[in-house]
Design a protein around this motif. Sequence first.
Motif, PDB file in Angstrom:
ATOM      1  N   THR A  78      12.506 -18.493  44.793  1.00 17.79           N
ATOM      2  CA  THR A  78      13.610 -19.402  44.500  1.00 17.79           C
ATOM      3  C   THR A  78      14.414 -19.635  45.769  1.00 17.79           C
ATOM      4  OG1 THR A  78      13.722 -18.624  42.217  1.00 17.79           O
ATOM      5  CG2 THR A  78      15.647 -19.782  43.073  1.00 17.79           C
ATOM      6  N   VAL A  79      14.296 -20.828  46.314  1.00 19.16           N
ATOM      7  CA  VAL A  79      14.978 -21.181  47.555  1.00 19.16           C
ATOM      8  C   VAL A  79      16.398 -21.626  47.211  1.00 19.16           C
ATOM      9  CG1 VAL A  79      14.920 -22.623  49.614  1.00 19.16           C
ATOM     10  CG2 VAL A  79      12.772 -21.854  48.557  1.00 19.16           C
ATOM     11  N   ARG A  80      17.365 -20.854  47.647  1.00 21.88           N
ATOM     12  CA  ARG A  80      18.757 -21.124  47.286  1.00 21.88           C
ATOM     13  C   ARG A  80      19.495 -21.842  48.417  1.00 21.88           C
ATOM     14  NH1 ARG A  80      19.649 -19.345  42.486  1.00 21.88           N
ATOM     15  NH2 ARG A  80      18.318 -17.720  41.585  1.00 21.88           N
ATOM     16  N   GLY A  81      19.039 -23.037  48.683  1.00 21.04           N
ATOM     17  CA  GLY A  81      19.642 -23.861  49.716  1.00 21.04           C
ATOM     18  C   GLY A  81      18.773 -25.072  49.967  1.00 21.04           C
ATOM     19  N   ALA A  82      19.304 -26.010  50.731  1.00 16.73           N
ATOM     20  CA  ALA A  82      18.562 -27.239  51.039  1.00 16.73           C
ATOM     21  C   ALA A  82      17.680 -27.025  52.261  1.00 16.73           C
ATOM     22  CB  ALA A  82      19.542 -28.384  51.297  1.00 16.73           C
ATOM     23  N   LEU A  83      16.450 -27.499  52.183  1.00 16.75           N
ATOM     24  CA  LEU A  83      15.546 -27.374  53.319  1.00 16.75           C
ATOM     25  C   LEU A  83      16.124 -28.116  54.529  1.00 16.75           C
ATOM     26  CD1 LEU A  83      12.105 -27.890  51.547  1.00 16.75           C
ATOM     27  CD2 LEU A  83      13.130 -25.738  52.312  1.00 16.75           C
ATOM     28  N   ALA A  84      15.861 -27.562  55.714  1.00 17.27           N
ATOM     29  CA  ALA A  84      16.415 -28.120  56.942  1.00 17.27           C
ATOM     30  C   ALA A  84      15.394 -28.014  58.068  1.00 17.27           C
ATOM     31  CB  ALA A  84      17.692 -27.365  57.324  1.00 17.27           C
ATOM     32  N   ARG A  85      15.667 -28.659  59.169  1.00 20.28           N
ATOM     33  CA  ARG A  85      14.756 -28.624  60.312  1.00 20.28           C
ATOM     34  C   ARG A  85      14.788 -27.270  61.005  1.00 20.28           C
ATOM     35  NH1 ARG A  85      12.692 -33.454  62.029  1.00 20.28           N
ATOM     36  NH2 ARG A  85      13.566 -35.347  61.097  1.00 20.28           N
TER      37      ARG A  85
END
Length: 218
Positions: free
Chosen positions: A179-186
Amino acid sequence: MSAEQRVVVVVGAGPGVSGSLARRCAADGWAVGLVGNDESALEDLASTLVPARVERRVADVSDPVTGGGAVADLGRRLGRIDLLHVNPSAYREADPLHLDVEGLLDDVRLGGGALLGGGQAAHPYLHPGSRVTVTGSMAADEPSAAAASLGVQKAGVRNLVRSLDATLAPEGVRAVSVTVRGALAREGTFSHDAVAEAIWQAAHQEAADWRPEVSYPA
């Protein structure tokens, strides 16, 4: 291919987290199977995996016949599946007052159906020690009203992972949703490479302490 060479099959492969995980496995000497609906994206990803052995199949991963057939074909071709990673989900901008039933079901067919069909197709090629991983999201717990179907997909696939893990555990195969608890980023904590590493680590949990859901960051 060596009888000892490990194999990862990535369903919904592309340039993001799934691509980073494919590269992570290739760097460790694994053979890589890629399944996705975008031929050019698969070709681009495969070119970054040299010198690993790479097999790719273009298929609609929401369709258990074509998507599942592609996974089964890779299992036959590569001889085994040590890690099945299921990545896809659909993002549709529609709140609950504007989301129609057909749209919801189409999205769930991708966001949950890819795991169901892919897992069933991969099963004959899994063995004790094999792992199934899924890219999860905090949308399962904190859905955005503006994209209501995404929360349904992520909550549903997390539930399905738990059922799949319980079903496969007696065979020595385990499943986990990260469960990824954040927005994907570069860059940074939520970069594609960082999330892929979290999935890799989740797949390598100790069996005695296995958790079918792992939060990232912990």
